[in-house]
Write a protein that holds these residues in place. Structure first.
Motif, PDB file in Angstrom:
ATOM      1  N   ILE A 248      -4.364   0.382 -10.456  1.00 27.66           N
ATOM      2  CA  ILE A 248      -5.644  -0.238 -10.797  1.00 27.66           C
ATOM      3  C   ILE A 248      -6.141  -0.960  -9.554  1.00 27.66           C
ATOM      4  O   ILE A 248      -5.413  -1.763  -8.956  1.00 27.66           O
ATOM      5  CB  ILE A 248      -5.527  -1.203 -11.987  1.00 27.66           C
ATOM      6  CG1 ILE A 248      -5.260  -0.407 -13.272  1.00 27.66           C
ATOM      7  CG2 ILE A 248      -6.790  -2.042 -12.129  1.00 27.66           C
ATOM      8  CD1 ILE A 248      -5.181  -1.252 -14.525  1.00 27.66           C
ATOM      9  N   ASP A 249      -7.358  -0.659  -9.168  1.00 24.55           N
ATOM     10  CA  ASP A 249      -7.998  -1.254  -7.989  1.00 24.55           C
ATOM     11  C   ASP A 249      -9.255  -1.956  -8.476  1.00 24.55           C
ATOM     12  O   ASP A 249     -10.086  -1.338  -9.155  1.00 24.55           O
ATOM     13  CB  ASP A 249      -8.351  -0.154  -6.987  1.00 24.55           C
ATOM     14  CG  ASP A 249      -8.851  -0.695  -5.657  1.00 24.55           C
ATOM     15  OD1 ASP A 249      -8.900  -1.926  -5.494  1.00 24.55           O
ATOM     16  OD2 ASP A 249      -9.204   0.123  -4.789  1.00 24.55           O
ATOM     17  N   THR A 250      -9.388  -3.229  -8.152  1.00 19.69           N
ATOM     18  CA  THR A 250     -10.499  -3.971  -8.740  1.00 19.69           C
ATOM     19  C   THR A 250     -11.135  -4.939  -7.765  1.00 19.69           C
ATOM     20  O   THR A 250     -10.521  -5.384  -6.801  1.00 19.69           O
ATOM     21  CB  THR A 250     -10.021  -4.749  -9.981  1.00 19.69           C
ATOM     22  OG1 THR A 250     -11.135  -5.342 -10.634  1.00 19.69           O
ATOM     23  CG2 THR A 250      -9.013  -5.826  -9.612  1.00 19.69           C
ATOM     24  N   GLY A 251     -12.388  -5.222  -8.014  1.00 25.07           N
ATOM     25  CA  GLY A 251     -13.141  -6.209  -7.244  1.00 25.07           C
ATOM     26  C   GLY A 251     -13.842  -7.167  -8.187  1.00 25.07           C
ATOM     27  O   GLY A 251     -14.907  -6.848  -8.734  1.00 25.07           O
ATOM     28  N   ALA A 252     -13.241  -8.327  -8.412  1.00 28.87           N
ATOM     29  CA  ALA A 252     -13.890  -9.361  -9.214  1.00 28.87           C
ATOM     30  C   ALA A 252     -14.891 -10.104  -8.345  1.00 28.87           C
ATOM     31  O   ALA A 252     -14.729 -10.200  -7.128  1.00 28.87           O
ATOM     32  CB  ALA A 252     -12.853 -10.326  -9.768  1.00 28.87           C
ATOM     33  N   ASN A 253     -15.921 -10.648  -8.967  1.00 26.83           N
ATOM     34  CA  ASN A 253     -16.972 -11.341  -8.227  1.00 26.83           C
ATOM     35  C   ASN A 253     -17.151 -12.751  -8.763  1.00 26.83           C
ATOM     36  O   ASN A 253     -17.232 -12.959  -9.975  1.00 26.83           O
ATOM     37  CB  ASN A 253     -18.292 -10.565  -8.353  1.00 26.83           C
ATOM     38  CG  ASN A 253     -19.371 -11.105  -7.439  1.00 26.83           C
ATOM     39  OD1 ASN A 253     -19.944 -12.155  -7.692  1.00 26.83           O
ATOM     40  ND2 ASN A 253     -19.673 -10.379  -6.387  1.00 26.83           N
ATOM     41  N   PHE A 254     -17.221 -13.709  -7.822  1.00 24.53           N
ATOM     42  CA  PHE A 254     -17.549 -15.085  -8.183  1.00 24.53           C
ATOM     43  C   PHE A 254     -18.661 -15.577  -7.263  1.00 24.53           C
ATOM     44  O   PHE A 254     -18.510 -15.575  -6.034  1.00 24.53           O
ATOM     45  CB  PHE A 254     -16.341 -16.016  -8.065  1.00 24.53           C
ATOM     46  CG  PHE A 254     -16.693 -17.466  -8.261  1.00 24.53           C
ATOM     47  CD1 PHE A 254     -16.934 -17.955  -9.528  1.00 24.53           C
ATOM     48  CD2 PHE A 254     -16.856 -18.315  -7.175  1.00 24.53           C
ATOM     49  CE1 PHE A 254     -17.305 -19.281  -9.718  1.00 24.53           C
ATOM     50  CE2 PHE A 254     -17.224 -19.640  -7.348  1.00 24.53           C
ATOM     51  CZ  PHE A 254     -17.460 -20.123  -8.631  1.00 24.53           C
TER      52      PHE A 254
END
Length: 393
Positions: A248-254
């Protein structure tokens, strides 16, 4: 359940935008550029502070002019004018968009002419990894209206400014990374055979939102018996079975800043070659961590990681690079590539992403997010498990 993390303050002080603009203006003046214009969201937001989900609509264009001296000028649809009350931009010009026959182009040309009287040279983002976000006919119209001006590419100048992050930018990226790490820990504790890729990704997505991520627009997965052969197409409804490996490859954004890294999981027993491939990409990342420092190049980082993979018998690296810049976009300049000549500077944020084909049709990819510091680098989140996690549920 993981406790909520403490998020940094949202937004930026006015001095942040003043500093960004001053750095760009110094570069512009050195090259005799009177003004630049931006028409894409990251650059627009970076220099103006205007942050809106309305960019998701392709109907209306947005423009920001940065003169060689003075404050930026916004040229925007009337619907967006009020949004600049909370920014440092004072000169906001508008038109009743959408107006296909002249969708802000004459206003943009007028603003550029107002501040381009010395060298008659105007800059735009025209280089690799850029786009203009306007119809080709509109750009042609702009060129005709500015026919007496020379238009030059400023992508390199903007990259020089954006690639070194401020303390506030680093704090936002670090938080996004910490949320992602907690999301992966949650997933590790709750994964089980019989789930689908999509169910696994949704569970992690919901947890990251609960922990403080604003969004997670990038969350992909791949799985297969003993490995996977593609890392950009999932998640799918494929059921995870014993013997599978899941990435699983992910990019969360804040607050407009991304994380971007992956984790691998095995379900039950997988063969020794898969475990060895995992440990090879882990050691490859260790080599990248040891060498990433101010004065080193992206090519140095690539070579250090590739030496480990090659020694482990890698058949190739289908990803095409082994990491990249990170910040307001999921992937930013520069890329860690063979022979890369971009010199690392303190304050850059990069991903280390070694990947190898370890058997025909089987890949192993690993990714971490790092900050270049005065003497080396530091992780922006907890390190991956040194051996391949095995799910026995």
């Amino acid at each position: 359940m993981t406790k909520s993390l403490i998020a940094p303050p949202r937004g930026f002080e006015r001095s942040e935008f003043e500093n960004r603009t001053a750095k760009l203006q110094a570069l512009m003046n050195a090259q005799g550029i009177d003004a630049v214009f931006f028409s894409t969201e990251p650059e627009f937001r970076y220099f103006s502070g205007f942050k809106s989900q309305f960019w998701e609509s392709p109907t209306r264009p947005w423009f920001l002019v940065v003169p060689a001296e003075g404050l930026p000028i916004a040229v925007v649809p009337e619907i967006g004018v009020a949004g600049f009350d909370d920014t440092w931009v004072e000169d906001v010009r508008s038109w009743p968009a959408p107006r296909p026959e002249d969708d802000g182009i004459s206003q943009l040309a007028g603003a550029l002419k107002d501040v381009s009287k010395r060298h008659l040279k105007i800059g735009a983002m025209l280089g690799p990894e850029t786009h203009l976000r306007m119809p080709a006919a509109n750009f042609k119209m702009l060129q005709e209206l500015l026919s007496q001006y020379e238009m030059v590419d400023v992508a390199t100048l903007v990259r020089d400014v954006r690639s070194v992050k401020s303390a506030a930018e680093i704090a936002k990226t670090r938080f996004a990374c910490e949320v992602t790490a907690a999301g992966f820990d949650y997933l590790y504790a709750n994964l089980k055979a019989g789930m689908t890729e999509r169910e696994a990704c949704k569970a992690m997505h919901i947890e990251m939102l609960r922990l403080g991520a604003d969004a997670c627009p990038y969350l992909i997965s791949a799985s297969g018996q003993g490995g996977y052969d593609n890392i950009i197409m999932g998640p799918t409804d494929r059921t995870l079975e014993r013997g599978d490996v899941l990435i699983i490859d992910t990019g969360a954004n804040f607050d407009g800043y991304f994380s971007d890294y992956d984790r691998n999981f095995a379900f039950g027993q997988v063969d020794q070659a898969t475990h060895m491939a995992y440990e090879a990409v882990y050691e490859s990342t260790e080599a990248g961590l040891r060498i990433a420092a101010p004065g080193r190049t992206t090519g140095d980082v690539w070579q250090a990681m590739w030496n480990v993979l090659e020694g482990a018998g890698a058949l190739g690296n289908d990803v095409g690079r082994m990491g990249h810049g990170l910040g307001m976009q999921l992937t930013e300049w520069p890329s860690n590539v063979e022979g890369g000549d971009v010199v690392l500077k303190e304050g850059m944020i990069l991903t280390l992403e070694p990947g190898m084909t370890f058997a025909p049709g089987k890949m192993m990819v690993h990714e971490e997010n790092i900050l270049i510091t005065a003497n080396g680098c530091e992780m922006l989140h907890k390190r991956a498990w040194p051996t391949l996690p095995v799910i026995d549920r």
